[in-house]
Write an enzyme that holds these catalytic residues in place. Structure first.
Site, PDB file in Angstrom:
ATOM      1  N   ASP A   1      68.173  85.217 -28.630  1.00 17.63           N
ATOM      2  CA  ASP A   1      68.872  84.559 -27.007  1.00 17.63           C
ATOM      3  C   ASP A   1      69.194  85.618 -26.408  1.00 17.63           C
ATOM      4  O   ASP A   1      70.236  86.379 -26.812  1.00 17.63           O
ATOM      5  CB  ASP A   1      69.750  83.544 -27.555  1.00 17.63           C
ATOM      6  CG  ASP A   1      69.357  82.226 -28.151  1.00 17.63           C
ATOM      7  OD1 ASP A   1      68.097  81.906 -27.585  1.00 17.63           O
ATOM      8  OD2 ASP A   1      69.554  81.471 -28.824  1.00 17.63           O
TER       9      ASP A   1
ATOM     10  N   LYS B   1      73.375  72.835  -6.969  1.00 14.84           N
ATOM     11  CA  LYS B   1      73.404  74.431  -7.104  1.00 14.84           C
ATOM     12  C   LYS B   1      72.486  74.288  -8.496  1.00 14.84           C
ATOM     13  O   LYS B   1      72.723  73.186  -9.281  1.00 14.84           O
ATOM     14  CB  LYS B   1      74.284  74.873  -7.303  1.00 14.84           C
ATOM     15  CG  LYS B   1      75.361  74.899  -8.413  1.00 14.84           C
ATOM     16  CD  LYS B   1      76.335  75.793  -8.492  1.00 14.84           C
ATOM     17  CE  LYS B   1      77.035  76.306  -9.897  1.00 14.84           C
ATOM     18  NZ  LYS B   1      77.629  75.168 -10.410  1.00 14.84           N
TER      19      LYS B   1
ATOM     20  N   PHE C   1      75.406  69.411 -15.113  1.00 15.19           N
ATOM     21  CA  PHE C   1      74.111  70.241 -15.551  1.00 15.19           C
ATOM     22  C   PHE C   1      73.143  69.784 -16.608  1.00 15.19           C
ATOM     23  O   PHE C   1      74.018  69.234 -17.823  1.00 15.19           O
ATOM     24  CB  PHE C   1      74.594  71.671 -15.900  1.00 15.19           C
ATOM     25  CG  PHE C   1      73.446  72.684 -16.223  1.00 15.19           C
ATOM     26  CD1 PHE C   1      72.504  73.165 -15.328  1.00 15.19           C
ATOM     27  CD2 PHE C   1      73.114  72.948 -17.432  1.00 15.19           C
ATOM     28  CE1 PHE C   1      71.671  74.207 -15.560  1.00 15.19           C
ATOM     29  CE2 PHE C   1      71.966  73.759 -17.791  1.00 15.19           C
ATOM     30  CZ  PHE C   1      71.145  74.235 -16.676  1.00 15.19           C
TER      31      PHE C   1
END
Lengths: 569, 683
Positions: free
Chosen positions: B309, B396, B378
């Protein structure tokens, strides 16, 4: 040792290399079913076999089916050869009117020729009819060699392929190997031998009157044709008892060189076939270098030991300039004899152009140890390659972990199953060689056959069983082996040395073929480097040496020390 | 290397226990698991019986037979000791774990379906069944592994992680897994039990570190077969020697044949094999990584591809806002103000950095009335967050997601906007688009800082043949920029869990072995598919079940060290095998001349070490054979030195040390022992 001698040796080896490379690539094309320059003529012949036998050449076999086909084929071959020998008195082409071969000898000889050993407990010219020589022994010279090549090809496919269950079709491989490779090559070679003066006739013998006025009968026969496949197929069974030391089998320096060249040819070529088929020629070359470097070292030792001669004879006033010439043919000389000795035993051929029993003790260690290393330098046709691959697998397993990955060879992981089978295979040789030798060494019936006592006698026993187990077939001589005990036990030894070895090897092939090929990376154990060559050589020497060192120490090694100390026995 | 503690190799208490265990392990049932040692034990018994017979019959040569018998037993005991000390080091850790497990009281909820009914009855942890729901309140120890189905609590997991800072456990999401033996510090949770007593995570860990359930790993098994095969070969060689000796007129006693056999069979590696395996697991555990099987550790050494990752491994993970770039028709301050509003509820480091930047450099005031706002959180699917307040709708998020929301594409976006996005991506940053009411306001520049030494580490991995693949949710341009800065071989941009799984499968189809780490439930399929799946301790139960290792520190960078530990384990095994086999050459030169010196005095020429007399030669070889096991125990436990160089260089180095060294060392060792034996008149 002389520079000229070494140059001769080098020239022969270079001649082998020059021919082996294209032959190897040609063989790869043949076994992969690609077109070759002989295809226009032979495809139809090939098809006749398939149509007659109902074999579908497109249908491939699993390792088990392949192996079973090989066993059935060799079983039938064994039985028919046995019958042929037992019944030769009633069959045609028997000008000398030989009687049927005794049961134990017929059994021993049948096993011997089926297993590519060509151990001969008899004198060919005084035992076997022409029919047996041609339809029995020579046919098996082809078939046993083709069997070896087929098995090696199946093993090669295991490395070349990824995640498959099949290894090819045994019948197709046999058929193509014989038709496209062995037959054409042996026709050419037989011509070359005939040209160099080897007789090729169906008449039994010629009568000659010696200088003393005595009448002498000299045996003759179809020698050149048998000589060709005997060398090419690393069979080694001579037409005559004296084998390639006999002036009709090997009349001159030229035929001697041809013999050595043709012995080495196919086994050397197979390493190129291997490289081509696995897609990396260098992988095959590495095996070849390992095989040849040990072989050349062996030649060197034999050459040195023989030219150094026997100090006891020197003391007795024999001219020391030629080294130890006992049992050697002057027409070949020391260098070419040393090369022949090493090649014929490194190869499981077993043809001889000198009496191995007359070699100095250390010179005698060379053929003996080469056989005991498993006939992989470069070994019999086919059997040398698959034997070497087993050694490579073991080497990779022992040393491969040192790079921090589980062992893999040519992208195939070597795991418990492969290890189990490989150990089964490598156990066979020491088990039969050492057990039978040890039993014979204390068995009064067996000891009666010995011509020599002391360490030399032990060497003779050890050599006989090593030669049989390694399917070499050369004899150290000095041992009367045509007795029920030796015929039987050596027969068992030959059988186990061939089939008990190859069955686990084929199982390895089956298991490897089914594995995925892991792509190589910088973290992969390097198997195409000089380092791997030395590692492989080291493992072969240490493993082989550890198994046989005690026996060798009590045989030829102590004999050498005794000789230097001036003791005889 | 956060908590990789290295206690002294030989602690007095451990050694004492190991000495006792070495004798306990003489039981035939235990010894038979190690074929080489079993054979040694059998022949040691045989020689002991001979000694007793000679003792009773008052025969000569008692001192020699007795010493051989004793050293054969030492050989077995030393091997047992090696295994015992390796196990002991694990056990010390296991005991600490076990203390936390012993008989925890549990509060079994009687009506788990009714969230208002908290009636419970007391139970012992050991009586709990899978599926039971228990209530755990502040101060309680969590009685079993489970999943939080209701509530939120701070939990002290130091029992398993060694980390004393509490962690939050709550229902749903990726932080719902709890481990039995850990302690709830505040609040309460309801936990559904997922592992019955005896098979919990802690139980498995204890069993593993103790080596109780240790099964031979595949490579260990294959190696045992090789060693057994070699033992058989030498058994043949030695047995037949009796026949050869008989032929040569030498009578060999059983004692010397046994001595020859034991020195030839690979006792060194046969005796140390299990210790090496246990020590390898132990090294991982000291590194705070628990492998669920030895097989996983081996696989770690074989890994070809590391899926890393990006965040936290390659970069520091805290992407910080550094700039607001306005789209046409807006000012930088407009963007700052909108971004500030949209980020108020965003507690991620990125969100906080946007707030900080807007308030700091861009001097925006704290917005008012935000309390009435509706926050849009989110999510991994939408990749957008935002706020609806005072009729304004600010969003955003990832540029492509935002563009899709406003119904346009990057090609149709205003030029300035497009250039800003591309510029940020090229520089390795992450652009976040800000939109209000369907029109683009501008871009936030988030900077992702690559760790300083990471490029060298990847280069080292590459030289070992390991390919590194960066996995990131970033867009391809951003990903490419960071990938080139960090020096990874490949990257998966805009990665979804499905992408990871597909990538793993594709690489495996090519025959490669993959390692990855993950923590979320959606990582579970990929973790299970990977050959080495390291789950984070902070991850979900599903992830921990799917992986074959658990990282107690939850530090994804460790994947690199895990592969190194795997390689080190295999290298140690291989090197000692090579050493053991190479040793045999010298032993032959010691023993063979000694056996036959009477019959063939000329064989003294093979006595290259000039050993004192035949008996001392044989005795010295046996003594060396036993002592070398003890001498190599520290190496077996610590593992041989690991270097990040290519396989060819590693092989050359190890072959030189352990191959050539293995040939030479016994010549010297046997000679020294022989001198001592002669000096002490032991033979």
């Amino acid at each position: 040792m002389t520079l000229v001698g070494w140059l001769q040796i080098a020239a022969v080896l270079v001649a082998v290399l020059v021919a082996a490379r294209p032959l190897g690539f040609y063989m790869a094309r043949v076994v992969q079913g690609e077109r070759t320059f002989l295809s226009p003529y032979l495809t139809r012949v090939e098809r006749v076999f398939y149509n007659a036998s109902g074999i579908n050449p497109e249908k491939e076999q699993s390792w088990l089916a392949y192996t079973l086909a090989m066993l059935v084929f060799n079983g039938v071959g064994f039985l028919s050869l046995y019958a042929l020998m037992r019944l030769q008195a009633f069959l045609p082409l028997n000008p000398q009117k030989f009687g049927g071969v005794a049961p134990d000898l017929a059994y021993n000889t049948a096993v011997s020729f089926v297993t590519n050993t060509n151990w001969q407990a008899y004198s060919g010219e005084t035992t076997m009819s022409h029919l047996v020589q041609i339809a029995g022994l020579t046919v098996h010279n082809f078939l046993s060699a083709a069997t070896g090549i087929a098995l090696a090809i199946a093993m090669t496919r295991a490395f070349a392929r990824s995640s498959v269950t099949t290894l090819g079709n045994f019948w197709v491989d046999m058929n193509r190997t014989t038709l496209y490779v062995l037959l054409p090559l042996s026709v050419l070679l037989a011509l070359a031998f005939a040209l160099s003066g080897v007789p090729q006739t169906l008449s039994a013998s010629v009568d000659a009157t010696t200088l003393e006025g005595i009448k002498q009968t000299i045996s003759l026969g179809p020698v050149a044709s048998q000589e060709a496949i005997k060398q090419l197929g690393t069979n080694g069974g001579g037409f005559f008892n004296a084998n390639a030391a006999h002036p009709f089998e090997n009349p001159n320096a030229w035929s001697n060189i041809l013999s050595i060249w043709s012995m080495l040819l196919v086994s050397t070529a197979l390493t190129f076939t291997f490289g081509r088929m696995v897609g990396d020629i260098r992988q095959g070359t590495v095996l070849l270098i390992a095989m040849w470097s040990l072989l050349i070292a062996a030649v060197g030792i034999a050459y040195w030991a023989e030219t150094s001669g026997n100090p006891l004879l020197v003391q007795a006033g024999v001219n020391a300039a030629g080294g130890n010439m006992e049992g050697k043919e002057v027409r070949f000389g020391q260098a070419m004899t040393a090369l022949y000795v090493a090649v014929t035993t490194g190869l499981s051929c077993g043809a001889v152009n000198a009496m191995h029993n007359s070699l100095t003790p250390l010179g005698g260690v060379v053929p003996l140890f080469l056989i005991q290393l498993g006939e992989i330098l470069p070994g019999g046709t086919g059997s040398g390659l698959y034997g070497m691959l087993v050694m490579a697998i073991i080497t990779v397993f022992i040393a491969g972990l040192m790079v921090g990955r589980t062992p893999e060879y040519l992208g195939k992981k070597i795991e418990a199953r492969e290890m189990k089978l490989a150990m089964l295979a490598v156990l066979v040789l020491p088990l039969v060689i050492l057990s039978f030798t040890a039993v014979s060494a204390v068995l009064p019936t067996a000891l009666e056959s010995l011509a020599n006592s002391g360490p030399r006698g032990l060497t003779e026993l050890l050599y006989a069983y090593s030669s049989a187990a390694g399917n070499n077939g050369s004899a150290f001589a000095g041992l009367n082996v045509n007795t029920p005990w030796f015929n039987t036990t050596l027969g068992i030894t030959m059988m186990l040395g061939r089939f008990a070895y190859v069955i686990p090897v084929m199982a390895i092939a089956g298991s490897l073929a089914a594995k995925k090929k892991v792509p190589a990376s910088p973290g992969t154990f390097p198997t195409r480097s000089p380092l791997f060559v030395s590692l492989l050589v080291g493992v072969i020497l240490i493993l082989g040496g550890l198994q046989y060192f005690p026996a060798l120490a009590l045989g030829p090694i102590v004999e050498h020390l005794l000789m230097n100390a001036g003791k005889t026995f | 290397m956060s908590k990789a503690t290295t206690p002294p190799l030989f602690e007095a208490a451990l050694v004492r226990q190991a000495v006792v265990d070495a004798f306990v392990k003489l039981a035939p049932g235990k010894l038979v698991r190690k074929p080489v040692m079993f054979v040694t034990g059998v022949v040691a018994t045989l020689v002991t019986l001979l000694y007793v017979r000679d003792l009773v019959a008052h025969r000569a040569g008692l001192l020699f037979t007795g010493q051989i018998a004793a050293w054969l037993w030492f050989t077995v005991l030393f091997a047992n000791f090696a295994e015992a000390i390796a196990e002991g080091r694990g056990k010390a850790q296991a005991d600490a774990l076990r203390r936390t497990r012993s008989d925890t009281p549990a509060k079994l909820l009687l009506h788990p379906d009714d969230s208002k009914d908290d009636l419970w009855e007391p139970k012992h942890a050991l009586e709990l069944q899978v599926g039971d729901v228990v209530l755990v309140e502040a101060g309680d120890t969590i009685p079993a592994d489970g999943e939080v189905i209701e509530g939120i609590a701070s939990v002290n997991e130091s029992a398993v992680t060694g980390e004393s800072a509490p962690v939050i456990r709550e229902s749903g999401g990726d932080r719902s897994a709890v481990t039995g033996g850990t302690v709830v510090l505040s609040d309460w949770i309801k936990v559904r039990v997922t592992a019955a007593a005896g098979s919990s995570f802690l139980d498995r860990m204890i069993a593993l570190v103790e080596g109780a359930e240790r099964q031979k790993t595949p490579n260990e098994l294959a190696l045992s077969i090789l060693l057994s095969g070699m033992t058989l070969i030498f058994l043949i060689a030695v047995t037949t020697l009796w026949g050869f000796a008989g032929y040569s007129g030498t009578t060999l006693s059983l004692t010397v044949l046994v001595a020859l056999l034991v020195t030839l069979i690979p006792t060194t590696i046969g005796g140390l094999l299990s210790a090496i395996g246990i020590a390898g697991m132990d090294r991982l555990i000291r590194f705070n990584v628990v492998a669920t099987s030895g097989r996983a550790v081996e696989a770690a050494g074989d890994v070809d591809v590391l899926l890393l990752d990006k965040t936290g491994t390659i970069t520091y993970g805290n992407r910080l806002a550094t700039e607001f770039i306005p789209a046409p028709g807006a000012t930088a301050n407009d963007v700052a103000a909108a971004a500030l509003l949209a980020s108020l509820a965003d507690e991620t480091p990125e969100g906080r950095s946007i707030v900080a930047l807007a308030k700091g450099t861009y001097a925006q005031a704290e917005p008012v009335g935000a309390a009435k706002a509706l926050f849009v959180p989110f999510s991994a699917q939408t990749r957008i967050s935002g706020i609806d307040v005072d009729g304004r709708s600010i969003r955003k998020g990832a540029v492509d997601a935002v563009l899709k929301l406003v119904g346009t594409t990057i090609a149709d976006a205003p030029r300035i906007f497009r250039e800003a996005v591309e510029g940020i991506s090229r520089s390795g940053g992450t652009p976040l688009a800000v939109t209000e009411g369907g029109s683009l306001l501008g871009v936030i520049h988030l900077k992702d800082v690559v760790k300083p030494d990471i490029k060298e580490r990847f280069a080292a991995l590459r030289s070992m043949g390991i390919k590194t693949v960066m996995v990131t949710g970033d867009n391809p341009i951003t990903a490419a920029a960071i990938a080139s800065e960090a020096g990874v071989d490949d990257y998966i941009a805009e990665a979804t869990p499905q992408d990871k799984l597909a990538y793993i499968k594709a690489e495996q189809a090519k025959g490669r072995l993959i390692a990855m780490c993950g923590d979320g439930t959606n990582d579970a399929p990929a973790l299970a598919q990977a050959d080495v799946g390291v789950a984070m301790q902070t991850g979900t139960q599903a992830a921990r079940e799917a992986g074959n290792m658990v990282d107690l520190d939850s530090n994804p960078t460790k994947l690199i060290e895990v592969t190194q530990i795997g390689k080190q384990l295999l290298m140690t095994r291989g090197s000692l095998t090579t050493f053991s086999i190479a040793n045999d050459v010298a032993k032959y030169f010691a023993i063979i001349p000694a056996l036959f010196l009477v019959t063939y005095p000329e064989l003294a020429a093979l006595n290259v070490m000039h050993l004192g007399n035949p008996q001392s030669a044989i005795l010295s070889a046996v003594v060396f054979n036993a002592l070398i096991i003890i001498a190599l125990v520290p190496l077996a436990l610590k593992g041989i030195a690991y270097r990040s160089v290519g396989a060819a260089a590693l092989l050359r180095r190890n072959l030189l040390i352990y191959g050539v060294g293995g040939l030479l060392v016994p010549f010297i060792g046997i000679k020294i022992i022989d001198m001592i034996v002669i000096a002490l008149h032991l033979a």
